[in-house]
Design a protein around this motif. Structure first.
Motif, PDB file in Angstrom:
ATOM      1  N   LEU A  72       0.857  -1.217  -0.154  1.00 47.53           N
ATOM      2  CA  LEU A  72       0.221  -0.052  -0.057  1.00 47.53           C
ATOM      3  C   LEU A  72       0.854   1.386   0.046  1.00 47.53           C
ATOM      4  O   LEU A  72       0.554   2.128  -0.709  1.00 47.53           O
ATOM      5  CB  LEU A  72      -0.799  -0.020   1.196  1.00 47.53           C
ATOM      6  N   GLN A  73       1.851   1.166   0.836  1.00 45.79           N
ATOM      7  CA  GLN A  73       2.632   2.326   1.105  1.00 45.79           C
ATOM      8  C   GLN A  73       3.360   2.725  -0.414  1.00 45.79           C
ATOM      9  O   GLN A  73       3.337   3.804  -0.826  1.00 45.79           O
ATOM     10  CB  GLN A  73       3.768   2.211   2.125  1.00 45.79           C
ATOM     11  N   LYS A  74       3.814   1.613  -1.030  1.00 48.52           N
ATOM     12  CA  LYS A  74       4.581   1.831  -2.417  1.00 48.52           C
ATOM     13  C   LYS A  74       3.666   2.265  -3.328  1.00 48.52           C
ATOM     14  O   LYS A  74       3.982   3.496  -3.960  1.00 48.52           O
ATOM     15  CB  LYS A  74       4.969   0.423  -2.868  1.00 48.52           C
ATOM     16  N   LEU A  75       2.420   1.906  -3.180  1.00 48.53           N
ATOM     17  CA  LEU A  75       1.436   2.438  -4.174  1.00 48.53           C
ATOM     18  C   LEU A  75       1.159   3.963  -3.978  1.00 48.53           C
ATOM     19  O   LEU A  75       1.327   4.744  -5.110  1.00 48.53           O
ATOM     20  CB  LEU A  75       0.148   1.788  -3.932  1.00 48.53           C
ATOM     21  N   ILE A  76       1.210   4.291  -2.670  1.00 46.67           N
ATOM     22  CA  ILE A  76       0.873   5.818  -2.279  1.00 46.67           C
ATOM     23  C   ILE A  76       1.973   6.576  -2.719  1.00 46.67           C
ATOM     24  O   ILE A  76       1.997   7.749  -3.404  1.00 46.67           O
ATOM     25  CB  ILE A  76       0.375   5.667  -1.175  1.00 46.67           C
ATOM     26  N   THR A  77       3.162   6.314  -2.426  1.00 43.68           N
ATOM     27  CA  THR A  77       4.472   7.007  -2.666  1.00 43.68           C
ATOM     28  C   THR A  77       4.388   7.080  -4.173  1.00 43.68           C
ATOM     29  O   THR A  77       4.943   8.271  -4.759  1.00 43.68           O
ATOM     30  CB  THR A  77       5.650   6.445  -2.236  1.00 43.68           C
ATOM     31  N   ALA A  78       4.137   5.964  -4.988  1.00 45.64           N
ATOM     32  CA  ALA A  78       4.299   6.046  -6.450  1.00 45.64           C
ATOM     33  C   ALA A  78       3.439   7.131  -6.791  1.00 45.64           C
ATOM     34  O   ALA A  78       3.643   7.982  -7.702  1.00 45.64           O
ATOM     35  CB  ALA A  78       3.938   4.841  -7.059  1.00 45.64           C
ATOM     36  N   ALA A  79       2.188   6.831  -6.318  1.00 44.21           N
ATOM     37  CA  ALA A  79       1.032   7.995  -6.586  1.00 44.21           C
ATOM     38  C   ALA A  79       1.544   9.509  -6.400  1.00 44.21           C
ATOM     39  O   ALA A  79       1.387  10.097  -7.275  1.00 44.21           O
ATOM     40  CB  ALA A  79      -0.301   7.704  -6.100  1.00 44.21           C
ATOM     41  N   ASP A  80       1.902   9.544  -5.484  1.00 49.58           N
ATOM     42  CA  ASP A  80       2.323  10.893  -4.865  1.00 49.58           C
ATOM     43  C   ASP A  80       3.399  11.455  -5.668  1.00 49.58           C
ATOM     44  O   ASP A  80       3.506  12.526  -6.407  1.00 49.58           O
ATOM     45  CB  ASP A  80       2.829  10.964  -3.507  1.00 49.58           C
ATOM     46  N   SER A  81       4.447  10.547  -6.106  1.00 46.05           N
ATOM     47  CA  SER A  81       5.678  11.012  -6.728  1.00 46.05           C
ATOM     48  C   SER A  81       5.292  11.321  -8.201  1.00 46.05           C
ATOM     49  O   SER A  81       5.832  12.097  -8.799  1.00 46.05           O
ATOM     50  CB  SER A  81       6.688  10.204  -6.708  1.00 46.05           C
ATOM     51  N   THR A  82       4.296  10.456  -8.858  1.00 49.39           N
ATOM     52  CA  THR A  82       3.949  10.768 -10.352  1.00 49.39           C
ATOM     53  C   THR A  82       3.405  12.284 -10.102  1.00 49.39           C
ATOM     54  O   THR A  82       3.483  13.061 -11.478  1.00 49.39           O
ATOM     55  CB  THR A  82       3.136   9.667 -10.952  1.00 49.39           C
ATOM     56  N   THR A  83       2.332  12.419  -9.134  1.00 49.72           N
ATOM     57  CA  THR A  83       1.681  13.701  -9.218  1.00 49.72           C
ATOM     58  C   THR A  83       2.855  14.680  -9.306  1.00 49.72           C
ATOM     59  O   THR A  83       2.703  15.622 -10.263  1.00 49.72           O
ATOM     60  CB  THR A  83       0.908  13.809  -8.061  1.00 49.72           C
ATOM     61  N   GLU A  84       3.683  14.565  -8.190  1.00 43.25           N
ATOM     62  CA  GLU A  84       4.727  15.709  -8.421  1.00 43.25           C
ATOM     63  C   GLU A  84       5.365  16.146  -9.452  1.00 43.25           C
ATOM     64  O   GLU A  84       5.704  17.101 -10.229  1.00 43.25           O
ATOM     65  CB  GLU A  84       5.831  15.193  -7.154  1.00 43.25           C
TER      66      GLU A  84
END
Lengths: 473, 382
Positions: free
Chosen positions: A279-291
């Motif tokens: 889950l954490q990975k998913l979220i960081t990925a999401a966040d990072s792509t947004t950024e």
């Protein structure tokens, strides 16, 4: 004809039996007057023997039997054979050539055994040749070295309150008789005359005395090695063993049950941690792509290429779709780059199609350079959204479950101790008030694990949908 | 027997193993005793009172007026005034023979040696006793010996009672002149021999015992699990015919009688429940030993003795022991398959021991015995 048969007959006679030759006093074939040896009977090939000695890497010491040597230095490190065979010829069964030499007579002769103290004379059969030689088994007469102390030494060093001299003497006598087999010594110990002693007591006294004697008798200046016997440790060890052996089957079953439970708990914990990590990975990925996207857009708007380079965190592969980079030589169709890789599952494809059609986006747009790139990015983001949605709904569901359970528990009252096993749904998800639950029922196992959903991810979905709209128009 | 190969040295030793049922004797170095005869001595009496004959110390075994017979035709043929006695009870002294050296060894140690072990628990179930003897490194641990009187003779007694219940008379073969074949279960029809001499009671009993022992050996079986009426009823029956012609099929009784060996609580004729079954005997014996050697003892449980040849004995014993031992313990039962090896294992062990080269220093010579007396026997013989 008769003459030929006669000669053949005599030939036959001559070839069988050196005895016959001996009797008839005919000249024999080979004149080795020495005693018969193994070679004569088995007739090993001399040429072959030479070869084998050359190939040996280590020379076998004289007198050591071949089989014993093979056990020590075998090339193949195989297990030694159970029945050592004697054929040097290989697979051919060797016939023993009997009767090639003179008979070695046996004699019933008397012998003394140097291992005996009384010099008794017994008789046995032995080869006449070996008359007068030593009794070969006397060398096996080995005994354990038990120290002997004098009266003085006892009075000076070895005095002990718990042991009388007579008892100590008895102990040492038994030690000598039974070669320090303490279990047998303990069995034969005179319990009527002396106190009842345990095996550890006997050992303790013995090793104590041995230690003191070595110290006393050691040459001054040298540090002799003394064996220290820890009687207390031995006693505890034996007590522990007793307890282990006398466990009832119920206790054994209980122990096994507990171990199994422990294993179950550990595996469940691992699962939870893994899920949380994903889950954490998913979220960081999401966040990072947004950024990343934001940075890119800003960069393209402001036309500053530097930011693009600095802000490019590694996007984990689990987030979104990674489109294979086409590195083809020569000419290729751009539409190939738009093709979805085969690793994307059916569900995701369906989800993508659904959203695209909802938003009114063409499923197969014209593959210009810019469109291709953006379309790929879009689909990648869509997959990410889909995954996030899934994770979100999972967490919500778990939340609901725990809420229900919490309510049920509260209703049942704090006395009910909940079981640690749970059906299929593992418990994760930090509930707003985990501390309350903890204080109420201590046995309840709650892991405060699981990445709490960042508000970022919720707003992220909204962002994506806005992007889509922008893109479509 | 060349010395270097396996450590043997032939000095021409004799090995005697005197049991309560039979005596085994022969030469050391052989694999089976040359003579195996019952441990009974027939004594003919010239006197009138016919009571037990006189003791025999100091003499070569011949008293005036009494002659002793061992396992000869004299013993098997009915004779007047032939009393049967056991040499163990009345004591026979052998010191008058000209023996240059001797050695005494405990039968349990020799049984262990015969089975290739120097440590183990020897379970000897013979005619009179069932004993469990722990042997460690070639020495008997005397404090761990457990004895139980439930053995071959107990079985014979139970068989006798069975025949009494069935109202069957035990007729030894010497009395039978001829017999007719009868239906199964029907009373026997046989003709008694004429001109039978007046035999003594002890001799007649001895003959009847041989009949019962034959029945015991061929018919009895130990069941795999504790005796159950229904299971026993389904067992196949065995047909047996007594010397007088009475024949019958035996089913449940086959299993019931030897059950007394393993579970004496239900056996008839036992006073109270103080007897230990065979499984209990073994576990008690091991329990009395030091805990460090217990795995070694359980890892080689050596089964010997003629009584263990009853069908199913070793399987049942294996089952009982695996139930009673702690689960981490490795249990191994060593039981030789041939009758010769089980009955004669002590003798075979003696034969092995006496033929070893390294044993020759351990004999007690006449000279040593004259000097040391009984103490030297205690010291030298383990």
């Amino acid at each position: 004809q008769t003459s030929t048969s006669k000669s053949s007959l005599t030939k036959k006679i001559m070839t069988t039996g050196a005895d016959v030759r001996d009797i008839l006093e005919l000249a024999g074939g080979d004149n080795d007057a020495g005693p018969i040896s193994k070679k004569d009977i088995i007739n090993s090939d001399k040429k072959k023997a030479k070869k084998s000695t050359e190939t040996l890497t280590f020379k076998r010491p004289e007198g050591m039997h071949r089989e014993v040597y093979a056990l020590l230095y075998s090339d193949k490190k195989d297990a030694p054979p159970l029945l050592p065979s004697d054929t040097t010829q290989g697979y051919r069964t060797v016939k023993a050539k009997l009767g090639c030499k003179k008979v070695r007579p046996w004699k019933w002769m008397p012998f003394t055994n140097p291992a005996r103290k009384d010099g008794a004379i017994f008789h046995h059969w032995r080869r006449a040749v070996e008359e007068g030689k030593d009794y070969p088994f006397a060398r096996f007469n080995k005994t354990v070295q038990v120290p002997v102390y004098s009266e003085q030494e006892y009075q000076m060093y070895l005095h002990d309150d718990g042991w009388t001299k007579a008892e100590t003497d008895h102990l040492f006598d038994l030690c000598k008789r039974f070669d320090l087999r303490f279990i047998v010594i303990h069995d034969r110990y005179d319990h009527q005359q002396y106190r009842k002693r345990s095996v550890e007591d006997l050992k303790e006294r013995y090793y104590n005395i041995c230690g003191k004697l070595t110290k006393v008798r050691a040459v001054s200046g040298t540090e002799p090695k003394i064996y220290i016997f820890d009687a207390g440790h031995e006693r505890r060890r034996k007590e522990q063993l007793e307890r282990l052996f006398s466990r009832t089957p119920e206790q054994v079953a209980e122990e096994e049950y507990l171990i199994q439970e422990l294993r179950k708990i550990e595996t469940r914990k691992k699962e939870r941690e893994k899920k949380a990590q994903d889950l954490q990975k998913l979220i960081t990925a999401a966040d990072s792509t947004t950024e990343m996207r934001r940075a890119e857009r800003k960069a393209t708007k402001k036309k500053l290429p530097q930011k693009r380079e600095t802000e490019k965190p590694a996007v984990p592969e689990t987030a979104g779709i990674k489109f294979p980079d086409f590195k083809s030589a020569g000419v290729s169709l751009r539409s190939q780059r738009m093709k979805l890789p085969s690793s994307v599952g059916q569900k995701k494809i369906k989800a993508i199609e659904q959203i695209l059609t909802e938003q009114g986006v063409d499923l197969n747009p014209m593959p210009t350079e810019e469109i291709v790139q953006m379309f790929n990015e879009l689909r990648s983001d869509l997959v990410l959204v889909y995954e996030l949605k899934q994770a979100h709904s999972n967490c919500e569901y778990e939340q609901q479950m725990l809420r229900h359970r919490y309510d049920a528990l509260l209703k049942a009252g704090g006395a009910v101790t909940p079981q640690s096993e749970s059906g299929g749904v593992p418990d994760s998800q930090a509930w707003p008030g985990p501390d309350d639950i903890k204080t109420e029922a201590k046995e309840q196992i709650i892991d405060v694990v699981g990445a709490p959903l960042t508000p970022n991810s919720v707003s992220r979905q909204n962002d994506l949908i806005i992007e889509l709209q922008v893109f479509a128009h | 027997m060349s010395g270097g190969v396996y450590g043997g040295d032939e000095v021409g030793a004799l090995v005697f193993d005197i049991g309560s049922y039979s005596v085994r004797a022969g030469y050391a170095g052989e694999d089976c005793p040359k003579a195996d005869f019952p441990t009974v001595i027939g004594v003919t009496l010239d006197r009138e009172d016919g009571t037990t004959p006189m003791e025999t110390d100091g003499e070569k075994g011949k008293q005036s007026g009494t002659t002793y017979y061992i396992d000869t035709n004299q013993l098997r043929v009915p004779r007047e005034n032939m009393e049967v006695m056991s040499p163990l009870k009345n004591g026979m002294s052998t010191w008058h023979y000209n023996i240059p050296a001797f050695f005494l060894c405990k039968t349990a140690v020799l049984s262990a040696f015969a089975n290739g072990r120097s440590t183990g628990l020897v379970l000897d179930s013979g005619a009179t006793h069932t004993t469990a003897i722990p042997v460690h490194d070639g020495y008997v641990l005397q404090q761990g010996i457990v004895k139980s009187p439930l053995a071959g003779d107990f079985m014979s007694m139970q068989c006798r009672e069975l025949f009494q219940e069935l109202s069957v008379e035990i007729v030894p073969p010497y009395m039978i002149a001829s017999k007719d074949s009868v239906r199964e279960g029907a009373p026997a029809s046989w003709k008694k021999k004429e001109k039978l001499p007046q035999v003594t009671r002890s001799w007649h009993n001895y003959m009847c015992n041989t009949v019962i022992q034959d029945f015991q050996a061929s018919v009895l079986q130990v069941s795999d699990s504790p005796y159950d009426e229904q299971v026993a009823a389904q067992m196949p029956t065995v047909h047996y015919e007594l010397p007088n012609g009475f024949n019958c099929d035996f089913g449940a009784e086959r299993l019931k009688i030897p059950e007394g060996l393993f579970d004496p609580s239900n056996a008839k004729g036992l006073s109270g429940n103080t007897m230990l079954g065979v499984g209990h005997v073994v576990t008690t014996s091991v329990g009395m030993c030091d805990i460090d050697i217990r795995p070694g003892l359980y890892g080689s449980v050596i089964v010997t003795g003629g009584n263990t040849l009853i069908q199913g004995f070793t399987d049942r014993l294996n089952r009982e022991l695996s139930q009673k031992t702690p689960p981490s313990m490795r249990l191994k039962l060593i039981a030789s398959n041939t009758t010769v090896e089980r009955r004669f294992s002590a003798w075979i062990g003696g034969s092995i021991l006496a033929s070893l080269g390294t044993f020759q220093q351990m004999w007690i010579s006449k000279q040593e015995y004259d000097e040391g007396g009984k103490q030297c026997v205690d010291r030298k013989c383990p």
